[in-house]
Design a protein around this motif. Structure first.
Motif, mmCIF file in Angstrom:
data_model
loop_
_atom_site.group_PDB
_atom_site.id
_atom_site.type_symbol
_atom_site.label_atom_id
_atom_site.label_comp_id
_atom_site.label_asym_id
_atom_site.label_seq_id
_atom_site.Cartn_x
_atom_site.Cartn_y
_atom_site.Cartn_z
ATOM 1 N N MET A 129 -18.393 -1.420 13.976
ATOM 2 C CA MET A 129 -17.965 -0.364 13.069
ATOM 3 C C MET A 129 -16.542 0.089 13.405
ATOM 4 O O MET A 129 -15.742 0.299 12.529
ATOM 5 C CB MET A 129 -18.969 0.783 13.165
ATOM 6 N N ALA A 130 -16.259 0.234 14.700
ATOM 7 C CA ALA A 130 -14.921 0.656 15.118
ATOM 8 C C ALA A 130 -13.890 -0.408 14.760
ATOM 9 O O ALA A 130 -12.768 -0.077 14.383
ATOM 10 C CB ALA A 130 -14.894 0.943 16.610
ATOM 11 N N HIS A 131 -14.295 -1.682 14.879
ATOM 12 C CA HIS A 131 -13.383 -2.773 14.524
ATOM 13 C C HIS A 131 -13.038 -2.714 13.040
ATOM 14 O O HIS A 131 -11.889 -2.929 12.659
ATOM 15 C CB HIS A 131 -14.014 -4.116 14.880
ATOM 16 N N ASP A 132 -14.030 -2.419 12.182
ATOM 17 C CA ASP A 132 -13.785 -2.307 10.740
ATOM 18 C C ASP A 132 -12.818 -1.180 10.430
ATOM 19 O O ASP A 132 -11.953 -1.309 9.571
ATOM 20 C CB ASP A 132 -15.100 -2.084 9.985
ATOM 21 N N LYS A 133 -12.981 -0.063 11.161
ATOM 22 C CA LYS A 133 -12.095 1.078 10.935
ATOM 23 C C LYS A 133 -10.669 0.728 11.353
ATOM 24 O O LYS A 133 -9.718 1.054 10.660
ATOM 25 C CB LYS A 133 -12.604 2.291 11.709
ATOM 26 N N GLN A 134 -10.525 0.034 12.496
ATOM 27 C CA GLN A 134 -9.197 -0.370 12.952
ATOM 28 C C GLN A 134 -8.559 -1.327 11.953
ATOM 29 O O GLN A 134 -7.366 -1.237 11.681
ATOM 30 C CB GLN A 134 -9.277 -1.031 14.326
ATOM 31 N N PHE A 135 -9.356 -2.258 11.425
ATOM 32 C CA PHE A 135 -8.836 -3.200 10.440
ATOM 33 C C PHE A 135 -8.362 -2.447 9.200
ATOM 34 O O PHE A 135 -7.289 -2.722 8.670
ATOM 35 C CB PHE A 135 -9.902 -4.232 10.061
ATOM 36 N N GLY A 136 -9.166 -1.480 8.744
ATOM 37 C CA GLY A 136 -8.791 -0.682 7.575
ATOM 38 C C GLY A 136 -7.501 0.087 7.803
ATOM 39 O O GLY A 136 -6.648 0.173 6.931
ATOM 40 N N VAL A 137 -7.353 0.639 8.997
ATOM 41 C CA VAL A 137 -6.129 1.375 9.346
ATOM 42 C C VAL A 137 -4.932 0.435 9.348
ATOM 43 O O VAL A 137 -3.860 0.772 8.836
ATOM 44 C CB VAL A 137 -6.295 2.085 10.707
ATOM 45 N N ARG A 138 -5.100 -0.769 9.919
ATOM 46 C CA ARG A 138 -4.004 -1.746 9.945
ATOM 47 C C ARG A 138 -3.598 -2.166 8.537
ATOM 48 O O ARG A 138 -2.407 -2.276 8.242
ATOM 49 C CB ARG A 138 -4.388 -2.963 10.785
ATOM 50 N N VAL A 139 -4.587 -2.395 7.680
ATOM 51 C CA VAL A 139 -4.287 -2.781 6.301
ATOM 52 C C VAL A 139 -3.549 -1.649 5.597
ATOM 53 O O VAL A 139 -2.544 -1.878 4.905
ATOM 54 C CB VAL A 139 -5.573 -3.163 5.537
ATOM 55 N N ARG A 168 -1.702 0.707 6.908
ATOM 56 C CA ARG A 168 -0.333 0.814 7.448
ATOM 57 C C ARG A 168 0.559 -0.308 6.927
ATOM 58 O O ARG A 168 1.735 -0.095 6.639
ATOM 59 C CB ARG A 168 -0.360 0.815 8.963
ATOM 60 N N TRP A 169 -0.008 -1.526 6.800
ATOM 61 C CA TRP A 169 0.772 -2.647 6.260
ATOM 62 C C TRP A 169 1.174 -2.351 4.821
ATOM 63 O O TRP A 169 2.320 -2.567 4.437
ATOM 64 C CB TRP A 169 -0.039 -3.943 6.326
ATOM 65 N N ILE A 170 0.237 -1.838 4.025
ATOM 66 C CA ILE A 170 0.542 -1.500 2.630
ATOM 67 C C ILE A 170 1.615 -0.423 2.587
ATOM 68 O O ILE A 170 2.553 -0.504 1.789
ATOM 69 C CB ILE A 170 -0.726 -1.057 1.879
ATOM 70 N N GLN A 171 1.509 0.574 3.460
ATOM 71 C CA GLN A 171 2.525 1.629 3.501
ATOM 72 C C GLN A 171 3.907 1.062 3.815
ATOM 73 O O GLN A 171 4.901 1.497 3.220
ATOM 74 C CB GLN A 171 2.168 2.679 4.559
ATOM 75 N N ARG A 172 3.978 0.102 4.734
ATOM 76 C CA ARG A 172 5.282 -0.490 5.086
ATOM 77 C C ARG A 172 5.852 -1.314 3.930
ATOM 78 O O ARG A 172 7.058 -1.412 3.778
ATOM 79 C CB ARG A 172 5.151 -1.355 6.328
ATOM 80 N N ALA A 206 0.414 0.635 -7.424
ATOM 81 C CA ALA A 206 1.212 -0.502 -6.953
ATOM 82 C C ALA A 206 0.484 -1.265 -5.853
ATOM 83 O O ALA A 206 0.488 -2.502 -5.835
ATOM 84 C CB ALA A 206 2.571 -0.010 -6.453
ATOM 85 N N ALA A 207 -0.165 -0.561 -4.939
ATOM 86 C CA ALA A 207 -0.870 -1.221 -3.835
ATOM 87 C C ALA A 207 -2.045 -2.051 -4.338
ATOM 88 O O ALA A 207 -2.314 -3.132 -3.806
ATOM 89 C CB ALA A 207 -1.360 -0.184 -2.830
ATOM 90 N N MET A 208 -2.729 -1.599 -5.359
ATOM 91 C CA MET A 208 -3.897 -2.329 -5.858
ATOM 92 C C MET A 208 -3.510 -3.655 -6.501
ATOM 93 O O MET A 208 -4.337 -4.554 -6.610
ATOM 94 C CB MET A 208 -4.694 -1.468 -6.842
ATOM 95 N N THR A 209 -2.263 -3.808 -6.900
ATOM 96 C CA THR A 209 -1.838 -5.085 -7.474
ATOM 97 C C THR A 209 -1.832 -6.193 -6.425
ATOM 98 O O THR A 209 -1.880 -7.370 -6.781
ATOM 99 C CB THR A 209 -0.435 -5.000 -8.115
ATOM 100 N N PHE A 210 -1.805 -5.812 -5.127
ATOM 101 C CA PHE A 210 -1.800 -6.814 -4.060
ATOM 102 C C PHE A 210 -3.135 -7.529 -3.930
ATOM 103 O O PHE A 210 -3.236 -8.516 -3.211
ATOM 104 C CB PHE A 210 -1.404 -6.191 -2.721
#
Length: 193
Positions: free
Chosen positions: A1-11, A13-17, A90-94
């Protein structure tokens, strides 16, 4: 579960960048004539109404358009009349990207064939893309059964995706707000509010 949350946070942050900032958009010479509309503060806030609208518009435009670059611009301009969140749209188009595009194209031709009662092949468009087809080859393909089947399929798939995205975003927003209220000690809230 923690791994999924970390993955979601990384995604996230990538979208934000990857997303352009308001200042970058404001400085864009092509957007300057409409910058006052595109950069309206209410289009950049994350609210319970603007976020689901942004999700739905981004999915619809991203899947139906399938042309990188135009997807983001199309979603941003579609967000204006619907008062949807521009960054989310805009992010959902990815979600339509080089990995998902072949699947989307095959599925759209399949759905179009079902609805129109045709038997067009989805392989033609992929062959044209991979071979760098000429304008005359594309024109010939557009006049075949495959093009209308693909367009009808894209329309149906993008509309269903937009509807599902809207419902999921509304549910997620309510779930998240209820969790925040419980953490603050306010007790349970009515998720319908």
């Amino acid at each position: 579960m923690a791994h999924d949350k970390q993955f979601g946070v990384r995604v996230f942050r990538w979208i934000q960048r990857q997303m352009p900032t308001r200042e970058q958009l404001e400085g864009n010479r092509f957007l300057r004539p409409v910058a006052h509309r595109v950069l309206a503060p209410e289009l950049w806030r994350f609210t319970r109404r603007s976020v689901p609208r942004g999700v739905a518009l981004g999915l619809f435009v991203g899947i139906f358009l399938l042309i990188p670059g135009l997807q983001i611009v199309g979603a941003a301009f579609a967000a204006l009349p619907f008062r949807a969140n521009v960054p989310i749209a805009a992010a959902m188009t990815f979600l339509s990207n080089p990995l998902t595009t072949p699947f989307i194209l095959y599925a759209s031709v399949y759905v179009g064939n079902l609805l129109l009662g045709w038997s067009a092949s989805p392989h033609g468009v992929m062959t044209l893309i991979e071979s760098g087809a000429s304008l005359s080859q594309w024109t010939t393909w557009l006049l075949s059964e495959a093009a209308p089947a693909m367009i009808v399929g894209l329309l149906v798939i993008s509309a269903i995706s937009a509807l599902l995205g809207y419902v999921v975003a509304v549910w997620f927003w309510r779930f998240r707000m209820a969790a925040k209220w419980r953490l603050r000690g306010h007790g349970p809230i009515d998720p319908a509010s």
